[in-house]
Each structure stands twice: as structure tokens, then as C-alpha cells.
Design a protein around this motif. Structure first.
Motif, PDB file in Angstrom:
ATOM      1  N   ILE A 165      36.004  38.528  40.871  1.00  0.00           N
ATOM      2  CA  ILE A 165      36.579  37.870  42.047  1.00  0.00           C
ATOM      3  C   ILE A 165      38.101  37.941  42.044  1.00  0.00           C
ATOM      4  CG2 ILE A 165      36.722  35.676  43.313  1.00  0.00           C
ATOM      5  CD1 ILE A 165      34.204  34.817  41.786  1.00  0.00           C
ATOM      6  N   LYS A 166      38.671  37.951  40.863  1.00  0.00           N
ATOM      7  CA  LYS A 166      40.129  37.889  40.756  1.00  0.00           C
ATOM      8  C   LYS A 166      40.760  39.281  40.714  1.00  0.00           C
ATOM      9  CE  LYS A 166      43.805  35.963  37.816  1.00  0.00           C
ATOM     10  NZ  LYS A 166      44.084  35.193  36.571  1.00  0.00           N
ATOM     11  N   GLU A 167      40.277  40.150  39.836  1.00  0.00           N
ATOM     12  CA  GLU A 167      40.971  41.399  39.555  1.00  0.00           C
ATOM     13  C   GLU A 167      40.440  42.594  40.326  1.00  0.00           C
ATOM     14  OE1 GLU A 167      43.613  41.573  37.754  1.00  0.00           O
ATOM     15  OE2 GLU A 167      43.630  39.621  36.793  1.00  0.00           O
ATOM     16  N   GLY A 168      39.203  42.546  40.808  1.00  0.00           N
ATOM     17  CA  GLY A 168      38.620  43.696  41.478  1.00  0.00           C
ATOM     18  C   GLY A 168      39.265  43.989  42.818  1.00  0.00           C
ATOM     19  N   PRO A 169      39.105  45.223  43.333  1.00  0.00           N
ATOM     20  CA  PRO A 169      39.631  45.557  44.669  1.00  0.00           C
ATOM     21  C   PRO A 169      39.113  44.581  45.724  1.00  0.00           C
ATOM     22  CG  PRO A 169      38.909  47.548  43.532  1.00  0.00           C
ATOM     23  CD  PRO A 169      38.465  46.390  42.676  1.00  0.00           C
ATOM     24  N   GLY A 170      40.035  44.078  46.543  1.00  0.00           N
ATOM     25  CA  GLY A 170      39.671  43.082  47.546  1.00  0.00           C
ATOM     26  C   GLY A 170      39.604  41.677  47.005  1.00  0.00           C
ATOM     27  N   GLY A 171      39.943  41.501  45.726  1.00  0.00           N
ATOM     28  CA  GLY A 171      39.889  40.179  45.104  1.00  0.00           C
ATOM     29  C   GLY A 171      41.178  39.396  45.266  1.00  0.00           C
ATOM     30  N   LEU A 172      41.239  38.279  44.571  1.00  0.00           N
ATOM     31  CA  LEU A 172      42.371  37.367  44.713  1.00  0.00           C
ATOM     32  C   LEU A 172      43.697  38.010  44.315  1.00  0.00           C
ATOM     33  CD1 LEU A 172      40.681  34.112  43.389  1.00  0.00           C
ATOM     34  CD2 LEU A 172      41.587  34.456  45.701  1.00  0.00           C
ATOM     35  N   ARG A 173      43.654  38.914  43.335  1.00  0.00           N
ATOM     36  CA  ARG A 173      44.899  39.549  42.907  1.00  0.00           C
ATOM     37  C   ARG A 173      45.497  40.399  44.024  1.00  0.00           C
ATOM     38  NH1 ARG A 173      47.356  37.392  39.125  1.00  0.00           N
ATOM     39  NH2 ARG A 173      46.111  37.989  37.317  1.00  0.00           N
ATOM     40  N   ASP A 174      44.645  41.007  44.845  1.00  0.00           N
ATOM     41  CA  ASP A 174      45.163  41.787  45.975  1.00  0.00           C
ATOM     42  C   ASP A 174      45.918  40.896  46.953  1.00  0.00           C
ATOM     43  OD1 ASP A 174      43.994  43.980  44.838  1.00  0.00           O
ATOM     44  OD2 ASP A 174      42.743  44.505  46.566  1.00  0.00           O
ATOM     45  N   MET A 175      45.412  39.694  47.139  1.00  0.00           N
ATOM     46  CA  MET A 175      46.098  38.735  48.010  1.00  0.00           C
ATOM     47  C   MET A 175      47.441  38.347  47.393  1.00  0.00           C
ATOM     48  SD  MET A 175      45.978  36.885  50.776  1.00  0.00           S
ATOM     49  CE  MET A 175      46.869  35.473  51.423  1.00  0.00           C
TER      50      MET A 175
END
Length: 293
Positions: A165-175
């Protein structure tokens, strides 16, 4: 109560614990140095099992007056079940570390004084502005490379069986990448300024926030279920999450609830990934190409 309120209130509660403990253990030295929240804690996005990221900002290289006091303070935090991740530096040391490592620069950008010396804290903020270190075009390039390498670890897709949820593409890190790059260039306080600067219409800004809040809700629920700082949508918890998000019905076939929940999740990250790619392209045109013309 929505998830943003939960994150903020959790952060505020930790603020009170830290400020009270700081004054107790630092005593008459409490206002000579600064206790600063960094990272997600600074954003007041504190999940149930998040680390408490701290910068203890010293007024000189000589730590002898504070060594025992800080040891007692940090030991107490561990004893009561918090997980502090702390750095202990002067302003000058912080700048030196940030100059050589954009991840440290990113962490320092997100800062909030919890308690202690306000003037010292302001000195740090003034020392890390884009006109002094990491101008926005260089910072943008560093974050783009970092995102490319991170996405490659997940084969450039968020459609994994146990997605992160955090690191994957489209996850929170992208935000967060959108936030970091935009705020570095405009020194803005809120992403809503994306509308003001013409990057998004209000309707797409609302879509961005909606996707963010969905991922916050899933991550919050997952950490409560697992009892740890977990960011992977592990098989063992997908059905429980499906039920919590209202996808469980008695007349559904086997695994239909999980399939519907995962489709809901994948639709969310697809939207966030689309907005991430679009905004980063616009940022490139404005911050990099625009600066060279």
C-alpha cells in the motif's frame, strides 16, 4: 470520525506525551535545544504502529550537557511502547547530511516543532530553503530517479497478489512524491494550491484526495488487524478487510468478497498512479524545462 481525524488525533496525542516527557527529563535544559517531528509524524499522519521520527536539534557540537538527559528521555519512550527513530544533530550537521543525501533532505523538509527552542528550529528551516540547498529542479530529478527505482522493485505495477500500500506503484509514496516536489518548488503549505497554480481542476484535486483517503483507511485498518507496522495486503487479512469495507455478503460466492475488495483497491491505485504520472510530467515542464528556457 474519518481517517484523517484519527491520524491527526493520534499525532496530537503523541505530541502531548513527548512534550511532557521532554520537559520532565530535560528539566532546565528543555528550552535550550529543540525536539522536532519529521517525516509522516511531522505531517500529522501517524498510523497505529508508525515509528515516531524525531530530530533532536542541538545548539552546539558539544552534547555532554545533554547526553544522559537524552538517553533517559529516549529510554522512557521505548519503555512505554513508542518506537522513536531519532537523529541528534546541530543545524550545520543537518545541512551537511542533507546536502549529500536527498532522503535526509526530504525528511527535513517535513518538520514541525514539538517542543523546545523555537529560534533554533527557525534557524534550521531557514538553512534548508531551496535557494541554499537542493534547488527544486535538482530535487525533482532526485525524486524521479528514486521513484523509478522503487517502482522497479514491484515490476512497475501495483497489480501484485499481495500489493504494498505504501511503496508500490500507485501507493501512498507516489502521493508523497507529488507533495514533496510541489512543496519544494512553491514552498506551499497545502496541496490545494495545485488548483491555484493551474495543475489540477478542483474536480481532479478531489479525486486525488479521495484516493489518498482510501489508502489511508486501508493502511490504518491493516495495521490494527496485524498489530504491527504492516503495509502489504497479505492474503490472510484480505477477507477481514473486505468485510470491514462492506464487501462481505452472505449470498456471495467463495472469494467474491475478496475479489471485489481488491478490485476496489486496484481502481484506487490506478487513479493515483494516473494523477502521479500526469502531475510529474507537468512539474517537469514547469520546473525543469521552464527553468532552462
Amino acid at each position: 470520525m474519518n481517517v484523517k481525524d484519527l491520524l491527526n488525533e493520534n499525532s496530537d496525542f503523541i505530541d502531548e506525551i513527548l512534550a511532557t516527557s521532554w520537559r520532565h527529563f530535560l528539566a532546565d535544559q528543555a528550552d535550550t535545544i529543540s525536539l522536532i517531528a519529521v517525516g509522516g509524524y511531522a505531517r500529522r499522519e501517524l498510523f497505529p504502529h508508525s515509528d515516531i521520527d524525531l530530530l533532536i536539534l542541538l545548539n552546539s557540537d558539544d552534547i555532554s550537557n545533554y547526553q544522559e538527559l537524552l538517553t533517559n528521555f529516549l529510554t522512557f519512550l521505548w519503555d512505554i511502547g513508542l518506537k522513536p527513530g531519532q537523529s541528534v544533530r546541530t543545524v550545520e550537521q543537518s545541512v551537511t547530511e542533507a546536502q549529500s543525501d536527498q532522503t535526509i533532505m526530504t525528511s527535513l523538509m517535513e518538520n514541525r516543532l514539538v517542543t523546545g527552542n523555537t529560534a533554533l528550529y527557525q534557524n534550521l528551516r531557514e538553512a534548508i530553503t531551496p535557494d541554499k540547498i537542493w534547488p527544486s529542479d535538482q530535487f525533482f530529478a532526485a525524486k524521479m530517479l528514486e521513484q523509478q527505482l522503487r517502482h522497479a522493485k514491484y515490476h512497475d505495477t501495483g497489480y501484485n497478489l499481495e500489493p504494498n500500500i505504501k511503496e508500490g506503484p500507485g501507493g501512498l509514496r507516489d502521493m508523497q512524491v507529488i507533495t514533496w516536489v510541489f512543496k519544494r518548488h512553491y514552498n506551499s503549505k497545502t496541496l490545494r494550491e495545485l488548483i491555484q497554480y493551474g495543475f489540477l481542476p478542483a474536480s481532479e484535486y478531489d479525486q486525488l484526495l479521495s484516493a489518498l483517503h482510501v489508502l489511508w483507511r486501508i493502511r490504518y485498518a491493516l495495521q490494527l488487524l496485524t498489530g504491527r507496522s504492516e503495509d502489504r495486503l497479505i492474503f490472510d487479512y484480505q477477507r477481514d478487510l473486505a468485510r470491514q469495507f462492506g464487501f462481505s455478503k452472505e449470498n456471495q460466492k467463495y472469494n467474491e468478497d475478496v475479489e471485489q475488495f481488491m478490485q476496489f483497491y486496484f481502481k484506487t491505485i490506478l487513479e493515483l498512479q494516473r494523477l502521479n504520472e500526469m502531475l510529474l510530467q507537468l512539474f517537469h515542464e514547469r520546473f525543469v524545462i521552464g527553468e532552462t528556457n
